[in-house]
Design a protein around this motif. Structure first.
Motif, PDB file in Angstrom:
ATOM      1  N   TRP A 295    -116.587  57.816 -34.829  1.00  0.00           N
ATOM      2  CA  TRP A 295    -115.258  58.422 -34.912  1.00  0.00           C
ATOM      3  C   TRP A 295    -115.172  59.426 -36.059  1.00  0.00           C
ATOM      4  O   TRP A 295    -114.360  60.355 -36.038  1.00  0.00           O
TER       5      TRP A 295
ATOM      6  N   THR B 181    -109.177  65.717 -32.225  1.00  0.00           N
ATOM      7  CA  THR B 181    -108.223  64.869 -31.499  1.00  0.00           C
ATOM      8  C   THR B 181    -107.833  63.677 -32.370  1.00  0.00           C
ATOM      9  O   THR B 181    -108.562  63.306 -33.294  1.00  0.00           O
ATOM     10  N   THR B 182    -106.688  63.079 -32.067  1.00  0.00           N
ATOM     11  CA  THR B 182    -106.211  61.939 -32.865  1.00  0.00           C
ATOM     12  C   THR B 182    -106.566  60.628 -32.151  1.00  0.00           C
ATOM     13  O   THR B 182    -106.910  60.632 -30.961  1.00  0.00           O
ATOM     14  N   ILE B 183    -106.434  59.530 -32.883  1.00  0.00           N
ATOM     15  CA  ILE B 183    -106.670  58.203 -32.283  1.00  0.00           C
ATOM     16  C   ILE B 183    -105.727  57.998 -31.101  1.00  0.00           C
ATOM     17  O   ILE B 183    -106.128  57.512 -30.040  1.00  0.00           O
ATOM     18  N   GLN B 184    -104.458  58.399 -31.273  1.00  0.00           N
ATOM     19  CA  GLN B 184    -103.457  58.217 -30.203  1.00  0.00           C
ATOM     20  C   GLN B 184    -103.859  58.973 -28.936  1.00  0.00           C
ATOM     21  O   GLN B 184    -103.761  58.439 -27.815  1.00  0.00           O
ATOM     22  N   GLU B 185    -104.346  60.202 -29.122  1.00  0.00           N
ATOM     23  CA  GLU B 185    -104.745  61.020 -27.958  1.00  0.00           C
ATOM     24  C   GLU B 185    -105.975  60.439 -27.266  1.00  0.00           C
ATOM     25  O   GLU B 185    -106.036  60.367 -26.038  1.00  0.00           O
TER      26      GLU B 185
ATOM     27  N   GLU C 230    -106.960  57.343 -27.374  1.00  0.00           N
ATOM     28  CA  GLU C 230    -106.585  56.060 -26.760  1.00  0.00           C
ATOM     29  C   GLU C 230    -105.904  56.293 -25.404  1.00  0.00           C
ATOM     30  O   GLU C 230    -106.161  55.571 -24.437  1.00  0.00           O
ATOM     31  N   LYS C 231    -105.086  57.321 -25.349  1.00  0.00           N
ATOM     32  CA  LYS C 231    -104.411  57.665 -24.082  1.00  0.00           C
ATOM     33  C   LYS C 231    -105.448  58.018 -23.005  1.00  0.00           C
ATOM     34  O   LYS C 231    -105.357  57.598 -21.855  1.00  0.00           O
TER      35      LYS C 231
ATOM     36  N   ARG D 192    -107.225  54.826 -21.851  1.00  0.00           N
ATOM     37  CA  ARG D 192    -106.393  54.034 -20.929  1.00  0.00           C
ATOM     38  C   ARG D 192    -106.387  54.647 -19.527  1.00  0.00           C
ATOM     39  O   ARG D 192    -106.382  53.939 -18.522  1.00  0.00           O
TER      40      ARG D 192
END
Length: 436
Positions: A294, A300-304, A306-307, A310
């Protein structure tokens, strides 16, 4: 009292892996006629006449000045350091070689008890060469043939002479494996978790050819950590060794309670990553996604990410995702708390009265659609297993269970109970016992 450790040491292709398999009683080391195949120390528990010990198979020590062989030499030296007894295997057919003398020099420095096993004694040349090996200067020499079992009993009696009989105990420790495509950083992750150089880490894809078990201590609890060979697509599996590795990875998954699926953040998600996660789910194992490297991602961010995960892994939305760098150890501390949480969830048991209440509410909230004038009825639900949690439904006709309604029931169970990281199995049985 800890179990003694026996290390099998010798230059490449003298028959260490064949002997290793014979002693542990199953195919563990890869026996191929290619030098350098057994690239890591392979640890297994062995049992001979009720005497238990750890057996270590080392990479062959070779004199040639290659980086890889230097690493393997280091592995053998570590194995010798860990061992109580060293079995030095030589090739009787080839006779004494320069490499054997190099192995001898390493062993002499170790001051360990050494037993010289002169292998391949089923051929005439070996019988002619036998006395040359006395030049090595050790006390114990046993002629053997790994393939034909000659000398095996004498060798094992000599190895275990001072060992004590062991009483059988059940290993209750949680087992988890690190799985993923080649070169995603599985060995680096294992090293980071164990905090020692336990496996050979190299940037060549396909370096780790066998599964290796290690014991990890965390908050005074012991866990068994299984590192597996990189799993390749079946279509790309050309070498016999690679086929063997995939099979071994699947066996390692079978032995695990939880699988850590490592994803390379640099390369992103591939179809094969999905297949690997699928293997673990098919076998009912707890699942955690580990996004490694990582530290190399800047756009890119962790949130992006992770999306994106998913969206790509829609069949495993219950699995937690951990972002870390095995190399720099950044965020490595976030992994074990997730392992412990999933460990609790795969063993979670729900009272029958409680699960029945949840299912009855779910049923009344959303009745299943009728089919040809018939509607599914659920009479009774109970939990009938763990690892993974399994729920059995008694119904009027299991043929009326539509997959979308089964998914609805699973989602309702997950809404009410914490089953993060674990697949759950739903089984439907006809109330009258006619399940055909």
């Amino acid at each position: 009292m800890s179990m003694p450790t026996v290390a099998l040491v010798g230059r490449p292709n003298v028959g260490k892996s064949t002997l290793f398999n014979k002693i542990v009683g199953r195919q563990v080391s890869i026996t191929e006629d290619i030098p350098g195949v057994t690239r890591d120390r392979i640890y297994q528990e062995a049992n001979y006449n009720k005497k238990k010990f750890y057996l270590v198979d080392t990479g062959g020590i070779d004199a040639t000045k290659m980086t890889f062989n230097d690493e393997i030499k280091m592995q053998a030296e570590i194995a010798i350091k860990d061992a109580d007894i060293v079995v030095f295997i030589v090739d009787g057919k080839e006779g004494l070689t320069h490499n054997d003398l190099i192995v001898r020099d390493i062993l002499r420095k170790s001051n360990k008890e050494v037993i010289v096993a002169i292998n391949k004694m089923d051929v005439k040349e070996a019988r002619d060469n036998i006395y040359d090996f006395y030049e090595l200067g050790f006390d114990k020499y046993i002629p053997i043939s790994s393939i034909h079992n000659t000398g095996y009993v004498e060798l094992m009696d000599t190895i275990t002479d001072g060992f004590h009989e062991y009483e059988e105990t059940v290993d209750e420790r949680l087992k988890f494996s690190i799985i993923g495509r080649p070169n995603v950083g599985k060995s680096s992750l294992m090293n980071a978790m164990l905090n020692e150089e336990r496996v050979v880490v190299s940037n060549v894809a396909g370096t780790t050819r066998d599964s290796i078990d290690s014991v990890l201590k965390y908050h005074n609890e012991e866990y068994v950590l299984i590192d597996t060979a990189g799993m390749r697509k079946k279509g790309k599996v050309f070498e016999a060794i690679e086929k063997y590795s995939l099979l071994r990875s699947l066996k390692a998954i079978d032995r695990s309670d939880i699988c850590l699926v490592v994803i390379n953040a640099e390369e992103g998600i591939t179809e094969h990553d999905k297949h690997i996660a699928g293997y673990a789910i098919e076998r009912g194992k707890g699942l955690i996604f580990v996004v490694n490297k990582w530290d190399t991602v800047t756009d890119t961010t962790i949130q992006e990410f992770e999306k994106l995960m998913r969206a790509e892994f829609q069949f495993a939305t219950y699995a937690p995702i951990v972002f870390l760098s095995a190399l720099t150890k950044k965020r490595i501390h976030t992994l074990m708390p997730e392992v412990i949480k999933v460990a609790e969830n795969i063993k979670r048991e729900i009272k029958t009265s409680v699960i029945n209440e949840v299912i009855l509410d779910a049923y009344q909230l959303n009745l299943p659609p009728s089919y040809k004038g018939k509607r599914l009825k659920i009479y009774f639900t109970s939990q009938t297993g763990t690892k993974p949690p399994k729920f059995t439904f008694r119904v009027n006709s299991k043929g009326l269970v539509h997959f979308s309604y089964e998914r609805y029931l699973e989602n309702k169970i997950r809404e009410n109970f914490d089953f993060t990281g674990t697949p759950i199995t739903l089984q439907f049985k006809n109330r009258n016992g006619d399940d055909e």
